[in-house]
Structures are given as structure tokens and as C-alpha cells.
Motif scaffolding. Structure first.
Motif, PDB file in Angstrom:
ATOM      1  N   VAL A  16       0.827  -1.206   0.000  1.00 36.61           N
ATOM      2  CA  VAL A  16       0.000   0.000   0.000  1.00 36.61           C
ATOM      3  C   VAL A  16       0.862   1.256   0.000  1.00 36.61           C
ATOM      4  N   VAL A  17       1.948   1.231   0.768  1.00 40.99           N
ATOM      5  CA  VAL A  17       2.920   2.323   0.798  1.00 40.99           C
ATOM      6  C   VAL A  17       4.290   1.710   0.532  1.00 40.99           C
ATOM      7  N   GLY A  39      -2.468   5.657  -1.136  1.00 42.91           N
ATOM      8  CA  GLY A  39      -1.830   5.375   0.144  1.00 42.91           C
ATOM      9  C   GLY A  39      -1.735   6.571   1.064  1.00 42.91           C
ATOM     10  N   THR A  42      -3.296   5.926   4.682  1.00 41.06           N
ATOM     11  CA  THR A  42      -2.460   4.963   5.394  1.00 41.06           C
ATOM     12  C   THR A  42      -1.166   5.630   5.860  1.00 41.06           C
ATOM     13  N   THR A  43      -0.589   6.459   5.015  1.00 40.79           N
ATOM     14  CA  THR A  43       0.635   7.173   5.390  1.00 40.79           C
ATOM     15  C   THR A  43       0.387   8.080   6.593  1.00 40.79           C
ATOM     16  N   GLY A 203       1.374   4.288  -3.786  1.00 37.14           N
ATOM     17  CA  GLY A 203       2.239   4.171  -2.621  1.00 37.14           C
ATOM     18  C   GLY A 203       3.637   4.699  -2.789  1.00 37.14           C
ATOM     19  N   GLY A 326      -5.964   0.172   4.024  1.00 37.00           N
ATOM     20  CA  GLY A 326      -5.104  -0.075   2.868  1.00 37.00           C
ATOM     21  C   GLY A 326      -5.663   0.433   1.576  1.00 37.00           C
TER      22      GLY A 326
END
Length: 329
Positions: A16-17, A39, A42-43, A203, A326
Motif C-alpha cells: 500500500v505504501v 496510500g 495509510t501514510t 504508494g 489499505g
């Protein structure tokens, strides 16, 4: 300062990243951009230790978020305005945060006044409009008067006055030396707010540059010319070795030549001009040009997702249609 070094996040086979490295520095508003599924969320969650990186590290003023004592005094964040307890009053929600971070109770009333919620401080947020809930989330981010502010879609649900207020607030905080990191899909708003851009796709880091440099590097600029004497102008430009593109409306588009030079050339040849205007791409155009190949979710010719994108719409655990950390916006 926020520092990311080689940050990677996997959910099973799904990356995802992917090896993100960048710094978010004080004194400017840094915009965080990327297509759906890039992403971003999530980051931002990893910055706050809500998700743990599979590899790499995130540092807030040199420390992991979990190592910060009274973290709201270091970093304030708005990731989800709905995270407030709906059964507690707006003031009580903030008071709980204040007590847990040793923030004076008087500060609660200050931020409620600052975000325009003083009159409804005793009301429960479950009855708030989207914009009021957003203001309460911003109040929570401001509560500890932190040096670092993070906002995910801060203008969501705000009216025009509220949008102007949060934009001015972010720019004022940056002018005072604070670190401001903001993610948004509204390119027109980001263009008015951000000084610096971090752009990711699938990502991976695509750009880490100033706003003017990003637009210049990912756009086509030209000078638009209109005249009642198109043949005369065309001949004058060609004689000077200038490349000319003609639009369907009969105007000329001239790239890579200063507007002053074109005006002087028209005057030298006695050409009447009805328009002589430099045209620059918007942030939105530059963003689409850079991230087009990195967009995970794209609309097909009849509004449907292509098969590959439909397959990618599964969450990292394989459940179709679900959205998890994600698969962020």
C-alpha cells in the motif's frame, strides 16, 4: 518536523505504501496529493502510530509518536471528524483530550470560540451537521497549541465562510513557523493554500517540490493570440521562426515564447490583436498529467471501472467492496 524514511506498508501481498521518504518542514503549508488508492490515508495513520509500518520509520520532532509525552502538545491531527464520542457534549469531548494531555481546561473554551462552536459547546456532536463536526475535529487538532498540524480533507462539509477561515488559519499557522501538512482532493483549494507539494501514486513518491515548480514541470504553458488578421500574424510569426498552433476557433497558441516578444513582433508588423494572454495550467491539470498512469481507480468509457481496477477494489484481505486503511482516498 515530520520525517519519513523508507516507510513501507504491506497487507499480505498488497503493498500500500512503498519505500516513502520525505520531510514535512516548518514554516510552510505542505499539500499531500495522490489519486484514490495512492496510500495517503495509510501514510497519515502511520505518522500517528495508528498503523505500524512494515518497514522504515516515521519521526515527529525526532521521536516516534508513541514516544511523545502529551502528544497533542506536539502534533494535532484531523483524520476523521466522526471519531468524536457522539454521546458526550462537544466541550466534554475536548475536555477528555485536554485532561489526558495535561492541557489547561481554559484552553477548551478558547478553541471552541476559535472554531465558532462556543454557542453549541454543551450539545452532543451526534446531532451536529457535517460542517459542525468538522469544526469540532479541527478544535481537537488545535487543542494542545501544537507545533505540527495534520489535516485530512479539512474543508469537508464547511460552508464558504468556513472554507475561507480554515484556509487562512493554515496559512497563518505556517507563517508563524508551524508545520502544516494537509491532504485534499480539492485542487482549487490546495492551489490557494499549499506552498509545497508531496505527491504519491500507488504508494510511491512521485514529487516533492514547490507548488510553482510542480505546475511548471507537469504542464504546458503558452501564449494565446487572437487577431482579425490571422494570415498576416501567421506569416509574421513563421518568418521569425516561431512555432504556431491554430485552435478550432482560429486563435493561435504559441509555446515557449515570452508574451512581450510576441506583442512587440505584432506591433512591428502592424498586426491588430484582440487578445494576447499567457495561459498556464492549473494545479488540477498538472496533477492529472503527472498521476494519470498511477491512478488505481479509473472510469471506463461508459462510467464503469476497467476489469483490472475492479479487481484492485478488493481490500487487502480479499473481501470485495470493503474499504480499509489499505484502500484509502
Amino acid at each position: 518536523m515530520i520525517e519519513l524514511a523508507g516507510v513501507t506498508k504491506r497487507y499480505g501481498e498488497k503493498v500500500v505504501v512503498d519505500d516513502l521518504t520525505f520531510h514535512v518542514r516548518p514554516g510552510s503549508v505542505t499539500g499531500f496529493l495522490g489519486p484514490n488508492g495512492a496510500g495517503k490515508s495509510t501514510t497519515m495513520r502511520m505518522m500517528l502510530d495508528l498503523d505500524r509500518p512494515t518497514a522504515g520509520q516515521v519521526r515527529i520532532d525526532g521521536k516516534r509518536y508513541a514516544e511523545l509525552r502529551d502528544p497533542l502538545r506536539y502534533i494535532g491531527a484531523l483524520l476523521d471528524a466522526k471519531a468524536m464520542h457522539g454521546g458526550r457534549s462537544a466541550r466534554d469531548n475536548l475536555m477528555c483530550l485536554a485532561l489526558s494531555n495535561r492541557i489547561p481546561a481554559a484552553r477548551v473554551d478558547e478553541v471552541l470560540e476559535e472554531v465558532g462552536l462556543a454557542a453549541v459547546a454543551r450539545k452532543r456532536p451526534k446531532g451536529f451537521s457535517l460542517g459542525m463536526g468538522q469544526r469540532l475535529g479541527i478544535a481537537a487538532a488545535l487543542l494542545g497549541d501544537p507545533e505540527i498540524l495534520m489535516f485530512d480533507e479539512p474543508v469537508n462539509g464547511l460552508d464558504p465562510e468556513g472554507i475561507h477561515w480554515i484556509r487562512t488559519l493554515m496559512r497563518d499557522l505556517a507563517a508563524k513557523g508551524r508545520t502544516v501538512f494537509v491532504s485534499s482532493h480539492l485542487m482549487s483549494e490546495m492551489a490557494l493554500t499549499a506552498d509545497h507539494l508531496v505527491v504519491i501514486g500507488r504508494g510511491r513518491l512521485l514529487a516533492d517540490t514547490s507548488m510553482p515548480e510542480f505546475i511548471a514541470q507537469n504542464s504546458r504553458s503558452f501564449v494565446r493570440m487572437r487577431t482579425p488578421e490571422p494570415e498576416k500574424l501567421h506569416d509574421a510569426l513563421c518568418a521569425a521562426g516561431i512555432v504556431v498552433e491554430t485552435t478550432p476557433e482560429g486563435a493561435f497558441e504559441v509555446p515557449d515564447v515570452p508574451v512581450e516578444r510576441l506583442g512587440e513582433l505584432a506591433a512591428e508588423h502592424g498586426v491588430v490583436l484582440h487578445e494576447l494572454s499567457p495561459e498556464h495550467a492549473s494545479l488540477e491539470e498538472a496533477f492529472i498529467r503527472m498521476t494519470g498512469a498511477a491512478a488505481e481507480y479509473r472510469t471506463g468509457p461508459h462510467g464503469a471501472l476497467p476489469a483490472q481496477a475492479r479487481g484492485a477494489a478488493e481490500d487487502p484481505t480479499g473481501h470485495r467492496g470493503a474499504r480499509t486503511a489499505g484502500k484509502d482516498a
